[in-house]
Write a protein that holds these residues in place. Structure first.
Motif, PDB file in Angstrom:
ATOM      1  N   SER A  82       0.824  -1.200   0.000  1.00  0.00           N
ATOM      2  CA  SER A  82       0.000   0.000   0.000  1.00  0.00           C
ATOM      3  C   SER A  82       0.860   1.253   0.000  1.00  0.00           C
ATOM      4  N   HIS A 104      -3.823  -0.663  -4.887  1.00  0.00           N
ATOM      5  CA  HIS A 104      -4.765  -1.152  -3.870  1.00  0.00           C
ATOM      6  C   HIS A 104      -5.890  -2.003  -4.424  1.00  0.00           C
ATOM      7  N   THR A 129      -7.572  -3.461   4.138  1.00  0.00           N
ATOM      8  CA  THR A 129      -8.204  -2.250   3.624  1.00  0.00           C
ATOM      9  C   THR A 129      -7.908  -1.085   4.561  1.00  0.00           C
ATOM     10  N   LYS A 147      -9.152   1.758  -1.539  1.00  0.00           N
ATOM     11  CA  LYS A 147      -9.336   0.764  -0.493  1.00  0.00           C
ATOM     12  C   LYS A 147     -10.795   0.306  -0.443  1.00  0.00           C
TER      13      LYS A 147
END
Ligand code: NDP
Ligand SMILES: Nc1nc2c(c(=O)[nH]1)N=C([C@H](O)[C@@H](O)CO)CN2
Length: 231
Positions: A82, A104, A129, A147
């Protein structure tokens, strides 16, 4: 018989690296990806971890990881990679939005599409997430949107792959600060949750361990957020 390895993306530091060490402590083989080489990579290699250089910023970078893992049986995939990019730092909004979606959402989507068949029966996919998916953020608009896309992939892949493979999300709020976070930011952030602490990476390990050892939970999101949603 040795268990099939867990694949953890973006695991050269912080949460991902902590998960690698926890799995190694359990005697579980691990495959990890990293972008930039650092001494940890050499240390992990010496410990028997398969470390694969992978940058998901391009489709070719994602495809290269798929190729590198061709025929590799997997116990689980943990999508951890991420980039927490601020809107304020962005000069090209279109490129920023694409970059957030690429790492993502597109990378987990393509990796799941190509690698899910290599996950053992009873295995898992975990998407990491973010708590802010349920409330948005004016400071990380594209990050949170990407996300949210990842969170949606949990529902779809849980339907597609179940009951053979379970698919779940972990939605953290603050887990660990970054080195450049100042005292004012830290105080403000800590005040946002009921628990008011920086919990550390093991909170994610506890969530991962629970989801990997369940035989029933799928298509769900495990919030690891210190009660931020009720603050
Ligand atoms: N830390 C926290 O408090 C929170 C974390 N989360 C989520 O938890 C997960 C782990 O967080 P944290 O450990 O802080 O994550 P980091 O910000 O440390 O990022 C993890 C890794 O992602 C890798 N990465 C970034 N962009 C790419 C890319 N384009 N291709 C491949 N790898 C990439 C980086 O690799 P490299 O270093 O090799 O370049 C980095 O080491 C993340 O998904 C994060 O969004 C959610 C809420 C709070
Ligand atoms: N890739 C990352 N994502 C996130 C991080 C991070 O350091 N790297 N940090 C956060 C914050 O801790 C936030 O949850 C609280 O301010 C969110 N996502």
């Amino acid at each position: 018989m040795t268990a099939n390895p867990v694949l953890i993306t973006g695991a050269a530091q912080r949460v991902g690296l902590h998960l690698v060490h926890r799995f190694l402590e359990q005697g579980r083989p691990v495959i990890m990806t990293y972008r930039q080489h650092r001494k940890q990579i050499d240390q992990l290699t010496a410990q028997g971890v398969r470390c694969i250089q992978a940058d998901f910023a391009t489709d070719d970078g994602i495809a290269a990881l798929v190729s590198a893992l061709s025929g590799q049986p997997l116990g689980a995939i943990i999508h951890n990679a991420s980039s927490w990019d601020l809107e304020a730092d962005i000069h090209d909004a279109a490129r920023h939005f694409d970059a957030m979606m690429q790492v993502h959402a597109k990378a987990p989507y393509l990796l799941n599409r190509h690698l899910a068949g290599q996950i053992e029966d009873g295995g898992s996919i975990i998407h990491i997430t973010d708590y802010t998916v349920e409330k948005g953020s004016d400071r990380h608009i594209a990050y949170v949107a990407s996300k949210a896309a990842l969170s949606s992939l949990t529902l779809s892949f849980a339907k597609l792959l179940g009951p053979r493979v379970r698919v779940n999300s972990i939605a953290p709020s603050l887990i660990i600060f970054n080195e450049d976070d100042d005292a004012q930011y830290k105080a403000k952030t800590l005040a946002k949750s009921v628990m008011g602490i920086e919990p550390g990476c093991d909170e994610i390990w506890l969530a991962v361990h629970y989801l990997l050892n369940s035989h029933y939970v799928t298509g769900r999101t495990l919030h690891v957020d210190g009660g931020r949603h009720i603050r």
